[in-house]
Design a protein around this motif. Structure first.
Motif, PDB file in Angstrom:
ATOM      1  N   THR B  44      -9.661 -32.462  18.230  1.00  0.00           N
ATOM      2  CA  THR B  44     -10.821 -31.590  18.439  1.00  0.00           C
ATOM      3  C   THR B  44     -10.467 -30.193  17.919  1.00  0.00           C
ATOM      4  O   THR B  44      -9.280 -29.842  17.849  1.00  0.00           O
ATOM      5  CB  THR B  44     -11.172 -31.469  19.932  1.00  0.00           C
ATOM      6  N   PRO B  45     -11.483 -29.392  17.577  1.00  0.00           N
ATOM      7  CA  PRO B  45     -11.190 -28.021  17.127  1.00  0.00           C
ATOM      8  C   PRO B  45     -10.338 -27.259  18.149  1.00  0.00           C
ATOM      9  O   PRO B  45      -9.392 -26.557  17.774  1.00  0.00           O
ATOM     10  CB  PRO B  45     -12.573 -27.391  16.983  1.00  0.00           C
ATOM     11  N   ASP B  46     -10.661 -27.408  19.426  1.00  0.00           N
ATOM     12  CA  ASP B  46      -9.882 -26.692  20.446  1.00  0.00           C
ATOM     13  C   ASP B  46      -8.427 -27.136  20.458  1.00  0.00           C
ATOM     14  O   ASP B  46      -7.519 -26.323  20.666  1.00  0.00           O
ATOM     15  CB  ASP B  46     -10.497 -26.899  21.837  1.00  0.00           C
ATOM     16  N   ALA B  47      -8.206 -28.432  20.251  1.00  0.00           N
ATOM     17  CA  ALA B  47      -6.827 -28.942  20.250  1.00  0.00           C
ATOM     18  C   ALA B  47      -6.035 -28.359  19.082  1.00  0.00           C
ATOM     19  O   ALA B  47      -4.851 -28.029  19.223  1.00  0.00           O
ATOM     20  CB  ALA B  47      -6.835 -30.467  20.187  1.00  0.00           C
ATOM     21  N   ILE B  48      -6.706 -28.208  17.931  1.00  0.00           N
ATOM     22  CA  ILE B  48      -6.013 -27.613  16.766  1.00  0.00           C
ATOM     23  C   ILE B  48      -5.645 -26.164  17.084  1.00  0.00           C
ATOM     24  O   ILE B  48      -4.502 -25.732  16.876  1.00  0.00           O
ATOM     25  CB  ILE B  48      -6.903 -27.673  15.492  1.00  0.00           C
ATOM     26  N   ILE B  49      -6.622 -25.421  17.606  1.00  0.00           N
ATOM     27  CA  ILE B  49      -6.368 -24.001  17.911  1.00  0.00           C
ATOM     28  C   ILE B  49      -5.259 -23.878  18.959  1.00  0.00           C
ATOM     29  O   ILE B  49      -4.373 -23.030  18.845  1.00  0.00           O
ATOM     30  CB  ILE B  49      -7.673 -23.300  18.363  1.00  0.00           C
ATOM     31  N   ASN B  50      -5.282 -24.757  19.963  1.00  0.00           N
ATOM     32  CA  ASN B  50      -4.244 -24.693  20.997  1.00  0.00           C
ATOM     33  C   ASN B  50      -2.851 -24.963  20.441  1.00  0.00           C
ATOM     34  O   ASN B  50      -1.872 -24.346  20.853  1.00  0.00           O
ATOM     35  CB  ASN B  50      -4.554 -25.667  22.135  1.00  0.00           C
ATOM     36  N   GLU B  51      -2.779 -25.889  19.489  1.00  0.00           N
ATOM     37  CA  GLU B  51      -1.487 -26.204  18.868  1.00  0.00           C
ATOM     38  C   GLU B  51      -0.958 -24.962  18.129  1.00  0.00           C
ATOM     39  O   GLU B  51       0.232 -24.652  18.211  1.00  0.00           O
ATOM     40  CB  GLU B  51      -1.682 -27.375  17.892  1.00  0.00           C
ATOM     41  N   VAL B 113      -5.778 -24.476   4.625  1.00  0.00           N
ATOM     42  CA  VAL B 113      -7.186 -24.040   4.594  1.00  0.00           C
ATOM     43  C   VAL B 113      -8.092 -25.117   5.201  1.00  0.00           C
ATOM     44  O   VAL B 113      -9.001 -24.807   5.986  1.00  0.00           O
ATOM     45  CB  VAL B 113      -7.626 -23.730   3.142  1.00  0.00           C
ATOM     46  N   ILE B 114      -7.837 -26.375   4.845  1.00  0.00           N
ATOM     47  CA  ILE B 114      -8.656 -27.473   5.390  1.00  0.00           C
ATOM     48  C   ILE B 114      -8.533 -27.497   6.920  1.00  0.00           C
ATOM     49  O   ILE B 114      -9.530 -27.602   7.643  1.00  0.00           O
ATOM     50  CB  ILE B 114      -8.216 -28.841   4.794  1.00  0.00           C
ATOM     51  N   ILE B 115      -7.290 -27.378   7.412  1.00  0.00           N
ATOM     52  CA  ILE B 115      -7.060 -27.432   8.862  1.00  0.00           C
ATOM     53  C   ILE B 115      -7.731 -26.234   9.552  1.00  0.00           C
ATOM     54  O   ILE B 115      -8.384 -26.394  10.595  1.00  0.00           O
ATOM     55  CB  ILE B 115      -5.543 -27.477   9.170  1.00  0.00           C
ATOM     56  N   ALA B 116      -7.619 -25.061   8.963  1.00  0.00           N
ATOM     57  CA  ALA B 116      -8.283 -23.884   9.536  1.00  0.00           C
ATOM     58  C   ALA B 116      -9.793 -24.100   9.574  1.00  0.00           C
ATOM     59  O   ALA B 116     -10.471 -23.746  10.548  1.00  0.00           O
ATOM     60  CB  ALA B 116      -7.945 -22.630   8.724  1.00  0.00           C
ATOM     61  N   GLY B 117     -10.312 -24.718   8.513  1.00  0.00           N
ATOM     62  CA  GLY B 117     -11.745 -25.015   8.452  1.00  0.00           C
ATOM     63  C   GLY B 117     -12.166 -25.960   9.567  1.00  0.00           C
ATOM     64  O   GLY B 117     -13.196 -25.757  10.222  1.00  0.00           O
ATOM     65  N   LEU B 118     -11.362 -26.993   9.805  1.00  0.00           N
ATOM     66  CA  LEU B 118     -11.664 -27.934  10.888  1.00  0.00           C
ATOM     67  C   LEU B 118     -11.610 -27.240  12.242  1.00  0.00           C
ATOM     68  O   LEU B 118     -12.395 -27.535  13.145  1.00  0.00           O
ATOM     69  CB  LEU B 118     -10.662 -29.109  10.866  1.00  0.00           C
ATOM     70  N   ALA B 119     -10.673 -26.294  12.386  1.00  0.00           N
ATOM     71  CA  ALA B 119     -10.496 -25.611  13.671  1.00  0.00           C
ATOM     72  C   ALA B 119     -11.674 -24.706  14.020  1.00  0.00           C
ATOM     73  O   ALA B 119     -12.072 -24.619  15.181  1.00  0.00           O
ATOM     74  CB  ALA B 119      -9.196 -24.801  13.653  1.00  0.00           C
ATOM     75  N   VAL B 120     -12.236 -24.036  13.020  1.00  0.00           N
ATOM     76  CA  VAL B 120     -13.287 -23.059  13.320  1.00  0.00           C
ATOM     77  C   VAL B 120     -14.681 -23.538  12.897  1.00  0.00           C
ATOM     78  O   VAL B 120     -15.671 -22.854  13.142  1.00  0.00           O
ATOM     79  CB  VAL B 120     -13.004 -21.674  12.687  1.00  0.00           C
ATOM     80  N   GLY B 121     -14.740 -24.708  12.250  1.00  0.00           N
ATOM     81  CA  GLY B 121     -16.048 -25.218  11.842  1.00  0.00           C
ATOM     82  C   GLY B 121     -16.555 -24.629  10.539  1.00  0.00           C
ATOM     83  O   GLY B 121     -17.754 -24.462  10.354  1.00  0.00           O
ATOM     84  N   ALA B 122     -15.621 -24.307   9.643  1.00  0.00           N
ATOM     85  CA  ALA B 122     -16.011 -23.814   8.313  1.00  0.00           C
ATOM     86  C   ALA B 122     -15.965 -24.966   7.319  1.00  0.00           C
ATOM     87  O   ALA B 122     -15.155 -25.886   7.465  1.00  0.00           O
ATOM     88  CB  ALA B 122     -15.076 -22.694   7.859  1.00  0.00           C
ATOM     89  N   SER B 221       2.130 -22.313   6.864  1.00  0.00           N
ATOM     90  CA  SER B 221       2.889 -22.715   8.053  1.00  0.00           C
ATOM     91  C   SER B 221       2.105 -23.708   8.901  1.00  0.00           C
ATOM     92  O   SER B 221       2.692 -24.493   9.654  1.00  0.00           O
ATOM     93  CB  SER B 221       3.202 -21.494   8.935  1.00  0.00           C
ATOM     94  N   VAL B 222       0.778 -23.656   8.797  1.00  0.00           N
ATOM     95  CA  VAL B 222      -0.082 -24.440   9.678  1.00  0.00           C
ATOM     96  C   VAL B 222       0.130 -25.961   9.583  1.00  0.00           C
ATOM     97  O   VAL B 222       0.256 -26.620  10.618  1.00  0.00           O
ATOM     98  CB  VAL B 222      -1.570 -24.039   9.477  1.00  0.00           C
ATOM     99  N   PRO B 223       0.199 -26.540   8.369  1.00  0.00           N
ATOM    100  CA  PRO B 223       0.413 -28.000   8.331  1.00  0.00           C
ATOM    101  C   PRO B 223       1.689 -28.430   9.065  1.00  0.00           C
ATOM    102  O   PRO B 223       1.699 -29.466   9.734  1.00  0.00           O
ATOM    103  CB  PRO B 223       0.523 -28.300   6.829  1.00  0.00           C
ATOM    104  N   HIS B 224       2.739 -27.642   8.975  1.00  0.00           N
ATOM    105  CA  HIS B 224       3.993 -27.982   9.657  1.00  0.00           C
ATOM    106  C   HIS B 224       3.799 -27.936  11.168  1.00  0.00           C
ATOM    107  O   HIS B 224       4.368 -28.741  11.904  1.00  0.00           O
ATOM    108  CB  HIS B 224       5.108 -27.026   9.231  1.00  0.00           C
ATOM    109  N   ILE B 225       3.000 -26.985  11.633  1.00  0.00           N
ATOM    110  CA  ILE B 225       2.733 -26.839  13.067  1.00  0.00           C
ATOM    111  C   ILE B 225       1.940 -28.036  13.575  1.00  0.00           C
ATOM    112  O   ILE B 225       2.246 -28.605  14.631  1.00  0.00           O
ATOM    113  CB  ILE B 225       1.980 -25.514  13.336  1.00  0.00           C
ATOM    114  N   ILE B 226       0.937 -28.435  12.815  1.00  0.00           N
ATOM    115  CA  ILE B 226       0.099 -29.554  13.252  1.00  0.00           C
ATOM    116  C   ILE B 226       0.895 -30.855  13.215  1.00  0.00           C
ATOM    117  O   ILE B 226       0.822 -31.673  14.135  1.00  0.00           O
ATOM    118  CB  ILE B 226      -1.167 -29.657  12.358  1.00  0.00           C
ATOM    119  N   LEU B 227       1.692 -31.022  12.177  1.00  0.00           N
ATOM    120  CA  LEU B 227       2.425 -32.287  12.017  1.00  0.00           C
ATOM    121  C   LEU B 227       3.572 -32.425  13.020  1.00  0.00           C
ATOM    122  O   LEU B 227       3.753 -33.466  13.633  1.00  0.00           O
ATOM    123  CB  LEU B 227       2.958 -32.385  10.583  1.00  0.00           C
ATOM    124  N   ASP B 228       4.346 -31.358  13.187  1.00  0.00           N
ATOM    125  CA  ASP B 228       5.543 -31.448  14.045  1.00  0.00           C
ATOM    126  C   ASP B 228       5.309 -30.909  15.453  1.00  0.00           C
ATOM    127  O   ASP B 228       6.202 -30.956  16.289  1.00  0.00           O
ATOM    128  CB  ASP B 228       6.695 -30.656  13.408  1.00  0.00           C
TER     129      ASP B 228
END
Lengths: 156, 439
Positions: B44-51, B113-122, B221-228
């Protein structure tokens, strides 16, 4: 005015944004790369494409240091003397270029081959001192290595 | 094109794929590429932001604002489209790290950028690269085309039914455009003058829509944060200072280069161990800790500080952009102050008066002073002019010009005194080393 390829690229670029003028800065840069400088004709053509007046386009051009309304040398030598380059001999490289090319800051040789500019940080700080000739980076320079770089362009 | 360096103390996260041919999309995928985007699609967007909040990732452009919090500021519902804007206008003197990311790992930026877009709905992201980095624009154009061809960008990303478009954009030479509101102006095809805030870009940004603006390294840095997982990233650094950072070491060191080190790494070790010390056995005089707009450190200050946001905040300074510039004992600090001011005077957009006039007066005074025509009251006047710019401008460029100037006058006042009474610069012809030591 522009090659067919560039013209097509411009047609696509204006669709990448909600407003056409958003494509203006890259379009000006690409046009300059092809034509050599932003002549009155180039400005008028681009203004039409992005639905602005010539004056509005000129107003944008004057802000950006890479955009030129007068012809530059075929090879535009841009020497960084900002802090990281300063500490490693950037000023010596710039002085050397002045003498070697016989021109000063923002001047162009009569032959039109080289022009020279002292520029701000190029983002090559860990490989200083750095010079950009057109878009090509040359790093870890000394006056001697700069000679070789200039020779290489003069021979082209 | 730029040389890569190595040191045993490095922890390679963002620089993991440097030199491994990851500009090729298949190679990038082989090296765990686009796994994080696929994973984010199941969150969920919130889960991405929380990570991202858990990771304690803070903006790598220089301001150090917590990235997760920045994303959380974007309103969930918006009548206007939302945007992600990548700030690749790297031009803070001393900083050359985003260049390496874009050169060696462009897909990590697209994935971020894709992950940031998913997180904020862009559904749209723009990757702005400074005009001087033309070869990187070519690399990025290809990377975006390849991502479309694989279906990672477009109307049905990764077969999820979701839509995301990414575009490249280039500047044309302007430091000021690195400031986020000026960056938006430039992307909209205008002069890069800053906008007044509030409203902040997270609410009213590009073309009036909510916009997240992040530095290249931050998004890489974001993909590494989401993956690991955010916790793993956070654990690399001290509390509230998650992760690693690319430090651009330059100036008087034996092994200049871009090194990825955990936040909290001691500056002393960076200079003497990682950087191999100062050439010709000379002593340390000064360090610019994070790009030319940060407070300069004296040798004892530099040798005592750790490289994280909070250690610097405690001393009243800034960690800045990661550009560490080392000056040896033969550096003329008056000349150094002059060169910094010449830069800010050149780059001031002229929009507001304290910056436009202040940088110009300071440059003129410093030129005269360094040439030996200074008088004693100039020294206080330089400090006074700089202080009067601080906090009185539309955007941080005025502060950026004032901060190094004030710190140089305050910490190296004696050097200004040494230039008085028509005396020639005591450091002339001693300031630079003729041969880059590591070449």
């Amino acid at each position: 005015m522009f090659s067919e390829q560039l013209s097509k690229k411009f047609d696509k670029m204006v669709t990448n944004y909600p407003t056409k003028r958003s494509a203006l800065v890259p379009m000006l840069l690409f046009a300059q790369d092809e034509v050599g400088h932003l002549s009155d004709e180039v400005i008028a053509n681009i203004a039409k494409r992005v639905e602005l007046t010539d004056l509005e386009v000129r107003n944008v051009i004057s802000y950006y240091s890479l955009l030129h309304t007068k012809p530059m040398g075929k090879y535009h030598v841009q020497v960084c003397t900002n802090i990281s380059c300063l500490l490693r001999g950037g000023e010596e490289v710039f002085e050397h270029c002045k003498q070697k090319l016989g021109i000063g800051h923002k001047q162009t040789q009569a032959s039109g081959l080289f022009s020279l500019e002292e520029v701000e940080c190029l983002g090559a700080c860990s490989w200083a001192p750095a010079v950009q000739v057109n878009y090509d980076f040359h790093e870890n320079l000394t006056p001697e290595r700069m000679d070789k770089v200039l020779e290489q362009y003069a021979k082209k | 094109m730029a040389d890569l360096v190595k040191h045993a103390d490095e922890i390679k996260v963002v620089s993991r794929r440097f030199g491994k041919g990851a500009t090729n999309i298949d190679k990038y995928i082989e090296l765990d590429g686009y796994k994080a985007a696929r994973k984010a699609l199941t969150m969920t967007p919130d889960a991405i932001i929380n990570e991202v909040k858990t990771s304690n990732l803070r903006g790598r452009g220089g301001a150090g604002f917590p990235t997760g919090m920045k994303w959380a500021f974007v309103p969930k519902e918006s009548a206007k489209p939302k945007y992600i804007l990548v700030n690749g206008d790297e031009s803070e003197p001393g900083t050359c790290k985003d260049r390496l990311i874009l050169e060696h790992d462009p897909h990590s930026v697209i994935e971020g950028v894709i992950i940031a877009g998913l997180a904020v709905g862009a559904q749209k992201g723009y990757i702005y690269i400074r005009g001087e980095y033309r070869y990187l624009l070519t690399i990025m154009q290809k990377a975006i085309d390849d991502a479309y061809a694989k279906g990672f960008l477009g109307d049905n990303i990764f077969g999820s039914g979701k839509k995301f478009d990414a575009y490249w954009h280039t500047g044309a030479g302007a430091y000021e455009v690195g400031e986020e509101s000026a960056l938006m102006e430039s992307l909209e095809g205008k002069r890069g003058v800053p906008r007044i805030r509030p409203p902040f870009p997270a609410v009213v940004g590009l073309w009036g829509g909510p916009t997240v603006i992040n530095n290249v390294e931050t998004l890489a840095s974001v993909p590494h944060i989401i993956l690991d997982g955010g916790q793993k990233f956070a654990d690399y650094g001290p509390p509230k200072n998650g992760g690693t950072r690319l430090f651009c070491l330059s100036g008087h060191v034996n092994k200049p280069g871009v090194y990825e080190l955990p936040l909290g790494y001691p500056m002393k070790k960076l200079i003497y161990e990682v950087g191999g010390g100062i050439p010709n056995g000379k002593k340390l005089k000064a360090v610019v800790p994070g790009g030319s707009s940060t407070y300069l450190l004296t040798a004892p200050e530099a040798e005592a500080i750790n490289l994280d946001f909070d250690s610097f905040a405690k001393t009243g300074g800034f960690l800045g952009s990661g550009g560490v510039v080392v000056c040896d004992e033969d550096t003329c600090m008056v000349k150094f102050a002059l060169r910094i001011m010449k830069f800010y005077q050149h780059e001031s957009c002229g929009w507001c008066i304290p910056c436009r006039e202040g940088t110009d007066w300071l440059k003129k005074t410093l030129i005269r002073f360094h040439a030996g025509a200074g008088v004693k009251k100039d020294i206080d006047n330089i400090n006074y002019l700089a202080q009067n710019m601080l906090g009185r401008t539309f955007c941080p460029l005025g502060d950026a010009a004032a901060i190094p100037t004030m710190s140089i006058v305050q910490k190296w006042r004696q050097e200004f005194e040494d230039h008085l009474d028509g005396k020639p610069c005591p450091y002339e012809n001693k300031g630079s080393i003729p041969e880059p030591a590591f070449a």
